[in-house]
Write an enzyme that holds these catalytic residues in place. Sequence first.
Site, short mmCIF file in Angstrom:
data_model
loop_
_atom_site.label_atom_id
_atom_site.label_comp_id
_atom_site.label_asym_id
_atom_site.label_seq_id
_atom_site.Cartn_x
_atom_site.Cartn_y
_atom_site.Cartn_z
N LYS A 114 46.59 -39.86 101.12
CA LYS A 114 46.44 -38.57 100.38
C LYS A 114 48.54 -38.94 101.60
CE LYS A 114 45.73 -37.02 105.16
NZ LYS A 114 45.35 -35.80 106.04
N ASP A 159 40.07 -41.45 100.96
CA ASP A 159 39.99 -40.46 102.12
C ASP A 159 39.06 -41.41 103.32
OD1 ASP A 159 38.70 -38.58 103.41
OD2 ASP A 159 39.13 -37.12 102.13
N HIS A 160 39.75 -41.65 104.00
CA HIS A 160 39.23 -42.17 105.92
C HIS A 160 38.02 -41.36 106.27
CE1 HIS A 160 42.08 -39.70 108.07
NE2 HIS A 160 41.61 -40.21 108.76
N GLU A 186 41.61 -30.84 116.60
CA GLU A 186 42.61 -31.66 117.18
C GLU A 186 42.87 -31.01 118.11
OE1 GLU A 186 45.25 -33.87 114.31
OE2 GLU A 186 44.68 -32.37 112.68
N ASP A 222 46.28 -30.10 104.24
CA ASP A 222 46.34 -31.43 104.95
C ASP A 222 45.24 -31.51 104.82
OD1 ASP A 222 47.77 -33.57 106.15
OD2 ASP A 222 47.76 -32.88 108.18
N HIS A 267 39.92 -33.45 103.49
CA HIS A 267 38.61 -34.20 104.27
C HIS A 267 37.60 -33.29 104.34
CE1 HIS A 267 41.30 -36.90 105.07
NE2 HIS A 267 42.50 -36.41 105.92
N LYS A 270 45.63 -27.63 114.69
CA LYS A 270 46.09 -28.88 116.09
C LYS A 270 45.82 -27.66 117.31
CE LYS A 270 48.53 -31.88 112.92
NZ LYS A 270 47.86 -32.99 112.27
P1 NAD Z 1 56.15 -44.28 107.00
O1 NAD Z 1 56.61 -42.98 106.38
O2 NAD Z 1 55.41 -44.53 108.60
O3 NAD Z 1 56.09 -45.74 106.82
C1 NAD Z 1 56.61 -45.93 105.39
C2 NAD Z 1 56.94 -47.23 104.30
O4 NAD Z 1 57.45 -47.09 102.89
C3 NAD Z 1 57.63 -48.00 105.08
O5 NAD Z 1 56.93 -49.12 105.48
C4 NAD Z 1 59.06 -48.43 104.85
O6 NAD Z 1 59.63 -49.65 104.34
C5 NAD Z 1 58.26 -47.91 103.27
N1 NAD Z 1 59.77 -47.13 102.35
C6 NAD Z 1 60.41 -46.43 102.49
N2 NAD Z 1 61.54 -46.30 101.49
C7 NAD Z 1 61.34 -47.60 100.53
C8 NAD Z 1 61.93 -47.97 99.76
N3 NAD Z 1 63.02 -47.63 99.19
N4 NAD Z 1 61.38 -49.14 99.26
C9 NAD Z 1 60.52 -49.54 99.42
N5 NAD Z 1 59.63 -49.18 100.71
C10 NAD Z 1 59.99 -48.48 101.26
O7 NAD Z 1 55.02 -43.17 106.57
P2 NAD Z 1 52.84 -43.78 107.15
O8 NAD Z 1 52.80 -42.96 108.16
O9 NAD Z 1 52.99 -45.20 107.24
O10 NAD Z 1 52.48 -43.43 105.54
C11 NAD Z 1 52.13 -43.87 104.98
C12 NAD Z 1 51.17 -42.69 103.11
O11 NAD Z 1 50.26 -42.72 104.67
C13 NAD Z 1 51.83 -41.75 103.01
O12 NAD Z 1 51.83 -40.87 101.72
C14 NAD Z 1 51.54 -40.93 104.10
O13 NAD Z 1 51.20 -39.47 104.17
C15 NAD Z 1 49.84 -41.48 104.18
N6 NAD Z 1 48.90 -41.45 105.87
C16 NAD Z 1 49.75 -42.34 106.45
C17 NAD Z 1 48.35 -41.59 107.49
C18 NAD Z 1 49.05 -42.28 108.65
O14 NAD Z 1 47.79 -42.15 109.94
N7 NAD Z 1 50.88 -42.16 109.48
C19 NAD Z 1 47.41 -40.51 106.93
C20 NAD Z 1 46.78 -40.71 106.02
C21 NAD Z 1 48.27 -40.76 105.16
#
Ligand code: NAD
Length: 484
Positions: free
Chosen positions: A143, A172-173, A211, A230, A235, A334
């Site tokens: 998502k 969707d975890h 949360e 969100d 969810h 939240k």
């Molecule tokens: P983050 O910002 O921590 O990580 C982003 C990643 O993208 C990094 O590894 C970075 O190196 C890479 N990146 C950025 N620009 C880049 C480029 N130009 N080329 C290649 N790689 C590039 O993000 P995140 O929190 O890990 O989230 C990732 C996805 O998962 C998003 O779509 C977010 O909405 C979704 N998501 C995250 C969580 C969570 O718990 N973090 C939960 C649900 C969904």
Amino acid sequence: IEVDEFDLVVFGGTGDLAHRKLLPALYHRDLDRQLPAGARIVVTARRRYADADYRDWAAAALGEHVADLDEAALKRFLARIRYVPLDVDAGTGWSELAAVLEERPDVVRVFYLAVAPDFFGPICEGIGGEGLVNATTRVVIEKPIGKDGASARALNATIGAVFDEHQIFRIDHYLGKETVQNLMALRFANALFEPLWNAAHVDHVQITVAESLGVGGRAGYYDAAGALRDMVQNHLLQLLCLAAMEPPESMDADSVRDEKLKVLKALAPITGDSVDRLTVRGQYRAGASAGGAVPGYLEELGRDDSRTETFVALKVQIANWRWAGVPFYLRTGKRLATRVSEIVVQFRPIPHSIFDPEAGPIAANRLILRLQPDEGVTMQVMIKDPGPGGMRLRQVPLDMSFAEAFKVRNPDAYERLLMDVIRGNQTLFMRRDEVDAAWSWIDPILDAWAAGAGHPKPYTSGTWGPSAAIALIERDGRTWAEDG
Ligand code: NAD
């Protein structure tokens, strides 16, 4: 049982999701010997790491998130990892990635897009352009899938141009949580519940995802989303679908998803004038949480003009034969009083009491499925208070805490879901038409909020949200199951 040989490519392998969820989940599956000998994890991100640098980074991430790391298992796991620097913006690294994957053309190939959604399109095009899609290729996306119906359709079209629907896993975890799957086991592996699972016997249903934390450093991202996009669009509506759907023909992916889709299509629209009556938006202010004083949302954001909701409560009706007249009350937010996620099925009161008033009040039965913080199921029933003191009635919980009942580590949702991807089982993943149907129901609420002059109602951090959310359910003569 071992899954098939695979190469799992993680885009965004240095991000938060990879760090906190994906690597620990894969390590645990490896520890339990579910990964076949040759399985590889091919990590890509922008940073110019060598394999060894990334393995060090991964070892540190695992050290932080896994209790009792097993040294031998860690070594085996790290050896599976390859790192390929790949910059999506610059378009560099693709041929290196292709070369690594072409070493094993015949294994299951999974692309996990753990990157911001803006990258989904360019990455899919890169995968297609390099000719990396074969018969056993799958893609996993996180998502948010769009910010409204139109953007979700555009995103799905972009992904659909490279992958067939049967290759696309929209994760969707919440659907990977043990309790959520237990909802299906309770409903469809017992004769006890299903005959009562309808408007004749159920008074209402509550779904709460509360949360205790605020948005913290993610305020910038969050401000463009808000609680409805969100949390509810994905969810909470998914939980509602599993609670409300008809028995599917089987656990086959499309059987289950067909039934969920019918629920989404039967949601009574909340539009125009009814938006104010059936929804409550909130935004947290400074207050106290377990750790002490905390700032308000606008302070964290650094702007005072945001109308983004950090809390939402809704009264939802499902216009079909089974559920007509049974409200589903949904709320999420939240900085609430505590962290708890649960589905509460409130049954109707008994039709007539045969007991003396001195026996005490008779509470209606309640089934509580708890997703967080500790997964479990509780059935509240009336019994006779033990002892010779005459007939006195008391409500007791028939409690099943999974952790206590099974004495096993409760696997994280990502462990189950990642293995389902490798097995090619889409039952717990959202189909494109489900995403569309969910947005079709959400969009009018967003539109009405955007068009109206109102602001979200303020609530103090550490409470259960704005008082209007309590009024939403109390107007109907009901109360939230958990309200401090
Ligand atoms: P983050 O910002 O921590 O990580 C982003 C990643 O993208 C990094 O590894 C970075 O190196 C890479 N990146 C950025 N620009 C880049 C480029 N130009 N080329 C290649 N790689 C590039 O993000 P995140 O929190 O890990 O989230 C990732 C996805 O998962 C998003 O779509 C977010 O909405 C979704 N998501 C995250 C969580 C969570 O718990 N973090 C939960 C649900 C969904």
